[in-house]
Write a protein that holds these residues in place. Structure first.
Motif, PDB file in Angstrom:
ATOM      1  N   MET A 104       0.852  -1.181   0.000  1.00  0.00           N
ATOM      2  CA  MET A 104       0.000   0.000   0.000  1.00  0.00           C
ATOM      3  C   MET A 104       0.891   1.235   0.000  1.00  0.00           C
ATOM      4  N   THR A 105       0.656   2.135  -0.900  1.00  0.00           N
ATOM      5  CA  THR A 105       1.482   3.335  -0.979  1.00  0.00           C
ATOM      6  C   THR A 105       0.815   4.542  -0.334  1.00  0.00           C
ATOM      7  N   VAL A 106      -0.447   4.438   0.047  1.00  0.00           N
ATOM      8  CA  VAL A 106      -1.152   5.510   0.746  1.00  0.00           C
ATOM      9  C   VAL A 106      -1.306   5.074   2.198  1.00  0.00           C
ATOM     10  N   ILE A 107      -0.637   5.783   3.095  1.00  0.00           N
ATOM     11  CA  ILE A 107      -0.631   5.409   4.505  1.00  0.00           C
ATOM     12  C   ILE A 107      -1.125   6.587   5.339  1.00  0.00           C
ATOM     13  N   VAL A 108      -2.164   6.349   6.110  1.00  0.00           N
ATOM     14  CA  VAL A 108      -2.705   7.394   6.973  1.00  0.00           C
ATOM     15  C   VAL A 108      -2.115   7.226   8.364  1.00  0.00           C
ATOM     16  N   THR A 109      -1.487   8.286   8.862  1.00  0.00           N
ATOM     17  CA  THR A 109      -0.946   8.301  10.215  1.00  0.00           C
ATOM     18  C   THR A 109      -1.692   9.365  11.008  1.00  0.00           C
ATOM     19  N   ASP A 110      -1.284   9.560  12.252  1.00  0.00           N
ATOM     20  CA  ASP A 110      -1.910  10.602  13.066  1.00  0.00           C
ATOM     21  C   ASP A 110      -1.587  11.995  12.555  1.00  0.00           C
ATOM     22  N   ASN A 111      -0.445  12.132  11.858  1.00  0.00           N
ATOM     23  CA  ASN A 111       0.039  13.453  11.453  1.00  0.00           C
ATOM     24  C   ASN A 111      -0.161  13.786   9.986  1.00  0.00           C
ATOM     25  N   ALA A 112      -0.261  12.773   9.125  1.00  0.00           N
ATOM     26  CA  ALA A 112      -0.317  13.048   7.682  1.00  0.00           C
ATOM     27  C   ALA A 112      -0.801  11.825   6.915  1.00  0.00           C
ATOM     28  N   ILE A 113      -1.108  12.058   5.662  1.00  0.00           N
ATOM     29  CA  ILE A 113      -1.377  10.991   4.710  1.00  0.00           C
ATOM     30  C   ILE A 113      -0.108  10.871   3.883  1.00  0.00           C
ATOM     31  N   ARG A 114       0.605   9.759   4.007  1.00  0.00           N
ATOM     32  CA  ARG A 114       1.887   9.602   3.332  1.00  0.00           C
ATOM     33  C   ARG A 114       1.733   8.846   2.027  1.00  0.00           C
ATOM     34  N   LEU A 115       2.398   9.348   0.993  1.00  0.00           N
ATOM     35  CA  LEU A 115       2.504   8.643  -0.281  1.00  0.00           C
ATOM     36  C   LEU A 115       3.913   8.079  -0.354  1.00  0.00           C
ATOM     37  N   GLU A 116       4.008   6.772  -0.581  1.00  0.00           N
ATOM     38  CA  GLU A 116       5.320   6.127  -0.595  1.00  0.00           C
ATOM     39  C   GLU A 116       5.530   5.343  -1.874  1.00  0.00           C
ATOM     40  N   GLY A 117       6.748   5.429  -2.407  1.00  0.00           N
ATOM     41  CA  GLY A 117       7.125   4.631  -3.567  1.00  0.00           C
ATOM     42  C   GLY A 117       6.374   5.024  -4.831  1.00  0.00           C
ATOM     43  N   ARG A 118       6.027   4.005  -5.608  1.00  0.00           N
ATOM     44  CA  ARG A 118       5.306   4.227  -6.862  1.00  0.00           C
ATOM     45  C   ARG A 118       3.815   4.165  -6.590  1.00  0.00           C
ATOM     46  N   CYS A 119       3.148   5.280  -6.750  1.00  0.00           N
ATOM     47  CA  CYS A 119       1.706   5.347  -6.525  1.00  0.00           C
ATOM     48  C   CYS A 119       1.007   5.030  -7.841  1.00  0.00           C
ATOM     49  N   LEU A 120       0.351   3.894  -7.878  1.00  0.00           N
ATOM     50  CA  LEU A 120      -0.283   3.385  -9.092  1.00  0.00           C
ATOM     51  C   LEU A 120      -1.741   3.818  -9.176  1.00  0.00           C
ATOM     52  N   VAL A 121      -2.372   3.499 -10.291  1.00  0.00           N
ATOM     53  CA  VAL A 121      -3.767   3.875 -10.506  1.00  0.00           C
ATOM     54  C   VAL A 121      -4.652   3.331  -9.391  1.00  0.00           C
ATOM     55  N   GLU A 122      -4.337   2.156  -8.878  1.00  0.00           N
ATOM     56  CA  GLU A 122      -5.131   1.552  -7.816  1.00  0.00           C
ATOM     57  C   GLU A 122      -5.098   2.381  -6.528  1.00  0.00           C
TER      58      GLU A 122
END
Length: 79
Positions: free
Chosen positions: A1-19
């Motif tokens: 999963m490249t979209v990670i929700v934390t207490d402080n932010a929504i993080r985008l990691e690595g290659r963010c694909l159409v999914e």
């Protein structure tokens, strides 16, 4: 999963694909006060970029790829 929700932010990691576009949309809608941290994003599918353009969340972090920073996220950084 490249979209990670934390207490402080929504993080985008690595290659963010159409999914990942739908996950990002839901994350931003569910957490409108959180910034989207793009520092760890390597590539964004155009669908992911369109979510960022349409919803205009607050962005945080520096992107390592100058093309991604300038032309996709609309940021320019002094080196």
């Amino acid at each position: 999963m490249t979209v990670i929700v934390t207490d402080n932010a929504i993080r985008l990691e690595g290659r963010c694909l159409v999914e990942d576009a739908e996950h990002l949309l839901v994350a931003i809608q569910d957490n409108p006060d959180l910034a989207v941290d793009v520092e760890s994003a390597e590539r964004l599918h155009m669908a992911v970029a369109q979510i960022l353009w349409a919803l205009k969340p607050r962005l945080q972090g520096l992107v390592g790829d100058p093309f991604l920073a300038r032309y996709i996220l609309g940021r320019s950084y002094e080196s």
